[in-house]
Design an enzyme around this catalytic site. Structure first.
Site, PDB file in Angstrom:
ATOM      1  CG  ASP A 192      -1.742 -22.364   5.363  1.00 13.30           C
ATOM      2  OD1 ASP A 192      -1.339 -21.518   4.559  1.00 13.30           O
ATOM      3  OD2 ASP A 192      -2.424 -23.356   5.035  1.00 13.30           O
ATOM      4  CG  HIS A 193      -4.742 -19.334   4.382  1.00 13.82           C
ATOM      5  ND1 HIS A 193      -5.013 -18.394   3.421  1.00 13.82           N
ATOM      6  CD2 HIS A 193      -4.428 -20.473   3.730  1.00 13.82           C
ATOM      7  CE1 HIS A 193      -4.885 -18.956   2.229  1.00 13.82           C
ATOM      8  NE2 HIS A 193      -4.515 -20.206   2.384  1.00 13.82           N
TER       9      HIS A 193
ATOM     10  N   GLY B 203      -3.766 -25.035  -2.526  1.00 10.73           N
ATOM     11  CA  GLY B 203      -4.702 -26.003  -3.105  1.00 10.73           C
ATOM     12  C   GLY B 203      -3.974 -27.012  -3.982  1.00 10.73           C
TER      13      GLY B 203
ATOM     14  CG  ASN C 218       0.768 -24.054   0.553  1.00  7.70           C
ATOM     15  OD1 ASN C 218       1.995 -23.990   0.533  1.00  7.70           O
ATOM     16  ND2 ASN C 218       0.016 -23.126   1.099  1.00  7.70           N
TER      17      ASN C 218
ATOM     18  CB  THR D 140      -7.455 -31.456   0.747  1.00 10.20           C
ATOM     19  OG1 THR D 140      -7.677 -30.064   0.985  1.00 10.20           O
ATOM     20  CG2 THR D 140      -8.768 -32.193   0.797  1.00 10.20           C
TER      21      THR D 140
HETATM   22 ZN   LIG Z   1      -4.096 -21.734   1.203  1.00  8.37          ZN
END
Ligand SMILES: [Zn+2]
Length: 281
Positions: free
Chosen positions: A81-82, A208, A229, A232
């Site tokens: 990811d990222h 998010g 995704n 959190t």
């Molecule tokens: Zn992201």
């Protein structure tokens, strides 16, 4: 089976559903996610940040995803990811990750295209899928941060150029969601998502996802979101539960007592998300 992002998103597209992409922060969180997908009978994407990959070990993550996908009999994708550096992406691909995200979203369009092309070239040689991002998603999550001033919705015209020039497998879009948002829910720009969907024909990704209202999940899937995704909410669930457990478990009891209930709590959250992502009537 252990497979690529490409394959699972293609199947999701045929069924007008999204595949959950869940961030794990440790080796212990992995079984919670894969067992939830097994119980729901869907493919699943395990994501790690570069930080988690370095901490757990790339090869360890690949091995567990491979063995658990065999045992569970479901499709599992392991996705980086990222990632912003070519070296980090190369390391993940060399270790056996089946999918990567190159995040050049903070770069000018032309530079984002050039760098994404480099990644695509290496990834395609190894049959690895590539997700890239256009526009800037807000918020902060595990080292990924954008200030409010930087947030920028994805431009549909830029998306057409970007997709044509790079040949990516999936596009992460900025349509109002924020990384790390969990105390409130966001207002999604559905109109923008619709414009992007009409402009480009490839699976779209929402980041998010924790901040997306349950009732909006169906709407964004109907508008082309295929990878959803969620990070959190799992992290918060695990940490809350473990605070409670570590507070009263005796210090010489097996660690299992502190870990297994966290796995169960995360499993429940993941199953709830997958049920929504199936987009059933
Ligand atoms: Zn992201």
């Amino acid at each position: 089976m252990y497979t690529s992002l490409n394959r699972v998103l293609k199947k999701a597209d045929e069924l007008n559903m999204a595949v959950g992409a869940f961030n794990t922060h440790s080796l212990e969180m992995l079984p919670a996610i894969i067992s939830a997908a097994k119980e729901q009978g869907t493919p699943v994407i395990i994501q790690t940040s570069v930080g988690t990959a370095n901490y757990v070990g790339h090869r360890n993550l690949v091995s567990v995803c491979e063995s658990m996908s065999d045992q569970a009999g479901i499709d599992v994708v392991l996705h980086l990811d990222h990632a912003k550096e070519y070296q980090d992406i190369k390391e993940a691909i060399d270790a056996g990750y089946s999918s990567v995200m190159f995040d050049g979203s903070s770069l000018p369009l032309k530079e984002n295209i050039l760098k994404t092309q480099q990644i695509i070239e290496y990834a395609k040689k190894h049959d690895v899928s590539v997700e890239a991002e256009l526009g800037i998603v807000g918020g902060t999550e595990d080292g990924v941060a954008a200030s409010e001033a930087e947030v920028k919705y994805t431009d549909p015209e830029e998306a057409v150029t970007f997709v044509q020039k790079t040949g990516i497998d999936a596009l992460a879009v900025a349509i109002g969601t924020n990384h790390g948002q969990y105390k409130s829910k966001t207002n999604i720009n559905f109109e923008r998502l619709k414009e992007i969907k009409e402009a480009v024909d490839l699976p779209l990704v929402i980041h998010g996802g924790t901040g997306v209202k349950d009732e909006d999940v169906r709407k964004v899937i109907d508008l082309g979101i295929r990878k959803f995704n969620v990070g959190t909410e799992l992290l918060v669930t695990w940490t809350k539960k473990s605070k409670e457990l570590f507070g009263h478990t005796s210090e010489n009891a097996s660690l299992r007592n502190n870990v297994v209930p966290c796995i169960e709590a995360v499993n429940e959250v993941v199953q709830g998300k997958i049920k929504l992502f199936k987009n059933l009537n």
